[in-house]
Write an enzyme that holds these catalytic residues in place. Structure first.
Site, PDB file in Angstrom:
ATOM      1  N   HIS A 158       9.291  50.362  48.026  1.00 12.96           N
ATOM      2  CA  HIS A 158       9.220  49.146  48.848  1.00 12.96           C
ATOM      3  C   HIS A 158       9.063  47.912  47.964  1.00 12.96           C
ATOM      4  O   HIS A 158       9.743  46.892  48.160  1.00 12.96           O
ATOM      5  CB  HIS A 158       8.017  49.223  49.798  1.00 12.96           C
ATOM      6  CG  HIS A 158       8.172  50.201  50.921  1.00 12.96           C
ATOM      7  ND1 HIS A 158       9.259  50.202  51.760  1.00 12.96           N
ATOM      8  CD2 HIS A 158       7.357  51.209  51.348  1.00 12.96           C
ATOM      9  CE1 HIS A 158       9.112  51.157  52.665  1.00 12.96           C
ATOM     10  NE2 HIS A 158       7.975  51.782  52.426  1.00 12.96           N
TER      11      HIS A 158
ATOM     12  N   GLU B  15       5.710  53.776  47.891  1.00 12.46           N
ATOM     13  CA  GLU B  15       5.283  52.385  47.957  1.00 12.46           C
ATOM     14  C   GLU B  15       5.924  51.553  46.844  1.00 12.46           C
ATOM     15  O   GLU B  15       6.246  50.377  47.040  1.00 12.46           O
ATOM     16  CB  GLU B  15       3.751  52.291  47.881  1.00 12.46           C
ATOM     17  CG  GLU B  15       3.010  53.027  48.998  1.00 12.46           C
ATOM     18  CD  GLU B  15       3.457  52.618  50.390  1.00 12.46           C
ATOM     19  OE1 GLU B  15       3.887  51.459  50.573  1.00 12.46           O
ATOM     20  OE2 GLU B  15       3.400  53.464  51.308  1.00 12.46           O
TER      21      GLU B  15
END
Length: 245
Positions: free
Chosen positions: A146, A143
């Site tokens: 991202h 994550e």
């Protein structure tokens, strides 16, 4: 017989009865041609998803019915709820009120609304899911990948939240704030979406190596593939396709 009588009324044979027939559907393409031919439904009104101002007004309407934090800011929530219907927004406020009541709070807070939105978009928290520390580490790096790519990519949207709390079928997620409701995304914005989608897998490769990447990028790959195919096949954004034309 009921359908035939309805069609007769729509043809206007009994104009003196002042009957107005109103119909609504989410699937106009599936309606029978006999029902939609000229002269029956004379006026067609398209009702799109609520835009930013409409979402703000809808949220305010429902929030006025519950006790809220005086410092509550509706604007960020209106921005982040792009794609939600009026019914979804009503449900969001209801879920936030329930969340506040479970906490024993006196009023609904910004955090309650954010948790309600996460629940609607991704599903409830999977509290019973026990993850090993290694799994948590992989998800966190994924994550973070991202988020970092989004921060440094021109055309990417503002980050709203990055989380590794499992919800629904997702073990983590990075969500975004659109600056405004876009009527048409540019090629730069779409390429930025592709870059951000690949950020999770790239982070896994850098930190853990090519042989230790996980299947966590499955939904990223699926979304990126669909977007890339649309850019080429539907939007004509491939240089090779343009040269052929």
């Amino acid at each position: 017989m009921t359908l035939n009588q309805l069609l007769v009324e729509l043809d206007g044979y009994k104009e003196n009865e002042e009957v107005i027939v109103i119909g609504a559907t989410n699937f106009p393409e599936s309606l029978d041609k006999a029902l939609v031919r000229p002269g029956r439904f004379d006026l067609k009104i398209n009702v799109p998803m609520p835009d930013l101002k409409a979402r703000h007004d809808i949220l305010k309407l429902y929030l006025d019915k519950v006790k809220c934090d005086p410092n509550l800011d509706i604007e960020p929530l209106a921005r982040s709820t792009l794609g939600l219907t009026g019914a979804d927004l009503a449900n969001l406020v209801n879920q936030a009120a329930i969340q506040g009541s479970v906490r024993g709070a006196e009023f609904v807070t910004q955090g309650d609304l954010e948790m309600a939105e996460d629940k609607i978009r991704m599903g409830p928290e999977r509290r019973s899911l026990e993850l090993r520390e290694k799994n948590k580490e992989v998800i966190a790096y994924h994550e973070a990948g991202h988020a970092l790519v989004s921060l440094y990519t021109e055309g990417s949207m503002e980050i709203r939240k990055a989380t590794i709390i499992p919800r629904g079928g997702a073990l983590g997620m990075v969500s975004f704030f659109p600056e405004r409701d876009e009527l048409g995304y540019t090629k730069k914005q779409m390429l930025a979406q592709l870059d951000v989608a690949m950020g999770g897998r790239a982070a896994e490769q850098i930190i853990f190596g090519d042989k230790e990447v996980t299947a966590g990028a499955s939904s990223d790959m699926k979304g990126a593939t669909g977007l890339a195919m649309s850019m080429v096949a539907h939007f004509g954004m491939s240089e090779k396709v343009i040269n052929i034309l």
